[in-house]
Design a protein around this motif. Sequence first.
Motif, PDB file in Angstrom:
ATOM      1  N   HIS A   7       0.857  -1.186   0.000  1.00  0.00           N
ATOM      2  CA  HIS A   7       0.000   0.000   0.000  1.00  0.00           C
ATOM      3  C   HIS A   7       0.897   1.241   0.000  1.00  0.00           C
ATOM      4  O   HIS A   7       1.490   1.598   1.019  1.00  0.00           O
ATOM      5  N   GLN A   8       1.025   1.873  -1.155  1.00  0.00           N
ATOM      6  CA  GLN A   8       1.805   3.108  -1.246  1.00  0.00           C
ATOM      7  C   GLN A   8       1.358   3.929  -2.446  1.00  0.00           C
ATOM      8  O   GLN A   8       0.780   3.401  -3.392  1.00  0.00           O
ATOM      9  N   HIS A   9       1.589   5.224  -2.349  1.00  0.00           N
ATOM     10  CA  HIS A   9       1.121   6.181  -3.365  1.00  0.00           C
ATOM     11  C   HIS A   9       2.303   6.931  -3.976  1.00  0.00           C
ATOM     12  O   HIS A   9       3.123   7.476  -3.244  1.00  0.00           O
ATOM     13  N   SER A  10       2.359   6.963  -5.296  1.00  0.00           N
ATOM     14  CA  SER A  10       3.411   7.725  -5.990  1.00  0.00           C
ATOM     15  C   SER A  10       2.788   8.996  -6.561  1.00  0.00           C
ATOM     16  O   SER A  10       1.622   9.314  -6.268  1.00  0.00           O
ATOM     17  N   MET A  11       3.542   9.685  -7.406  1.00  0.00           N
ATOM     18  CA  MET A  11       3.043  10.915  -8.030  1.00  0.00           C
ATOM     19  C   MET A  11       1.828  10.687  -8.923  1.00  0.00           C
ATOM     20  O   MET A  11       1.162  11.636  -9.317  1.00  0.00           O
ATOM     21  N   PHE A  12       1.541   9.427  -9.248  1.00  0.00           N
ATOM     22  CA  PHE A  12       0.342   9.149 -10.043  1.00  0.00           C
ATOM     23  C   PHE A  12      -0.940   9.433  -9.261  1.00  0.00           C
ATOM     24  O   PHE A  12      -2.011   9.547  -9.841  1.00  0.00           O
ATOM     25  N   SER A  13      -0.850   9.498  -7.910  1.00  0.00           N
ATOM     26  CA  SER A  13      -1.991  10.029  -7.148  1.00  0.00           C
ATOM     27  C   SER A  13      -1.453  11.120  -6.233  1.00  0.00           C
ATOM     28  O   SER A  13      -0.970  12.135  -6.744  1.00  0.00           O
ATOM     29  N   PRO A  19       7.410   6.450  -9.200  1.00  0.00           N
ATOM     30  CA  PRO A  19       7.429   5.065  -8.707  1.00  0.00           C
ATOM     31  C   PRO A  19       8.834   4.487  -8.527  1.00  0.00           C
ATOM     32  O   PRO A  19       9.105   3.794  -7.559  1.00  0.00           O
ATOM     33  N   GLU A  20       9.747   4.812  -9.446  1.00  0.00           N
ATOM     34  CA  GLU A  20      11.076   4.180  -9.370  1.00  0.00           C
ATOM     35  C   GLU A  20      11.794   4.521  -8.061  1.00  0.00           C
ATOM     36  O   GLU A  20      12.542   3.695  -7.531  1.00  0.00           O
ATOM     37  N   ALA A  21      11.563   5.703  -7.521  1.00  0.00           N
ATOM     38  CA  ALA A  21      12.221   6.085  -6.265  1.00  0.00           C
ATOM     39  C   ALA A  21      11.805   5.146  -5.122  1.00  0.00           C
ATOM     40  O   ALA A  21      12.608   4.814  -4.246  1.00  0.00           O
ATOM     41  N   TYR A  22      10.550   4.689  -5.139  1.00  0.00           N
ATOM     42  CA  TYR A  22      10.061   3.756  -4.104  1.00  0.00           C
ATOM     43  C   TYR A  22      10.698   2.378  -4.309  1.00  0.00           C
ATOM     44  O   TYR A  22      11.057   1.707  -3.365  1.00  0.00           O
TER      45      TYR A  22
END
Length: 281
Positions: A7-13, A19-22
Motif C-alpha cells: 500500500h503506497q502512493h506515488s506521483m500518479f496520485s 514510482p522508481e524512487a520507491y
Amino acid sequence: MPHYNLHQHSMFSDGKAKPEAYVKKAVEFGFSAVGFSEHSPLPFATTFSLKKESIDSYIKSIETLKQKYKDKIDIYRSLEMDFIPKISDNFDCWRKKVQCDYLIGSVHLVKPEYSQELWFIDGHNHDIYDNGIIELFYGDIKKAVTRYYHQNMEMIESQNFEILGHFDKITMHNRNRFFSDDDKWYQRLVDEILELVKQKGLFVEVNTRGLYKKRSDKLFPDGLTLQKVKNHNIPVLISTDAHQPDEIALFADYAKKRLLKFGFQTVMYFDNGIWKEQTLI
Ligand SMILES: [Zn+2]
Ligand SMILES: [Zn+2]
C-alpha cells in the motif's frame, strides 16, 4: 522490517515521488515485493486521485519497472479504491482498466444518507472532520460514525476487492474527544463489520501511517479492535501507506511487535497472483 509493502502512493496520485524512487528504496531495504496503490479515479475532480488521462502511463510505468527490476524485486500494480454509495464506479471496472494485481477498498469520503455533500475523514486537518460532524450530521457523532461503518459494510457487500484499508481510520481525528474506542456502541459497529469481513474472506490491513504522521498514537486498527480481528481469525497484513519513498517501512517493525502481542502468528503476502501466509517470527 517487513519484506514488502503493498500500500503506497506515488506521483500518479497524491504521493511525492516517481514510482522508481520507491522501488529503489525497497531494493535498498531488501524487500521482496512492493505494490503501488494509487487512489482510484472518481467521477468528480479531486486533488488526490489518479487522473483518468494518466491511466495508460501508470500502467506503462509499472510495467517498465517490473521488467527493469525483475531480478531484484516483485512489483505490483493496484488501486486504493474509494467507495462512495451511488457515486463511485464499480471496482471491477477499474480493476480491469488498470490491470490491477489486487485491490484495496477504503472509505475516505462519507456520504450522509440524504445529502450529496461528502465528509472527508482523512488528511491532516481535523477542523474538516469536526465541521463535517456539525454540518452533515447535526453534531451527532454516533450518527456520523455509524454512517462511516455502514458505508464500509456496503462496500464489502457490493464490491470485489481483497484488502480492507485502514478500516477504523474514523478514530484518527477523534483522538478520544467525542467517543472512546471502547464505548459499547462503537464496539458493536466493529463487531458488525468484522462479521462481514470474516464472511467475505477479506484481509484486514494494519496501517502505520497515523503513527509516523503523528496524527494518531495507534495503528489502524489497534487495541480492542485489533484484538477482535484476531479473535475472528481474520488474516492481516502490515501496510505503511507511504506517500514518499522514505516512508515505505516506517513503524512496520512496531506493527509486527503489536501483532505478536495480540497473538497473531502470520501475515498475508502476495506472491505473483497467489496470497500466501508468512510467519511473523
Ligand atoms: Zn487510504
Ligand atoms: Zn493509502
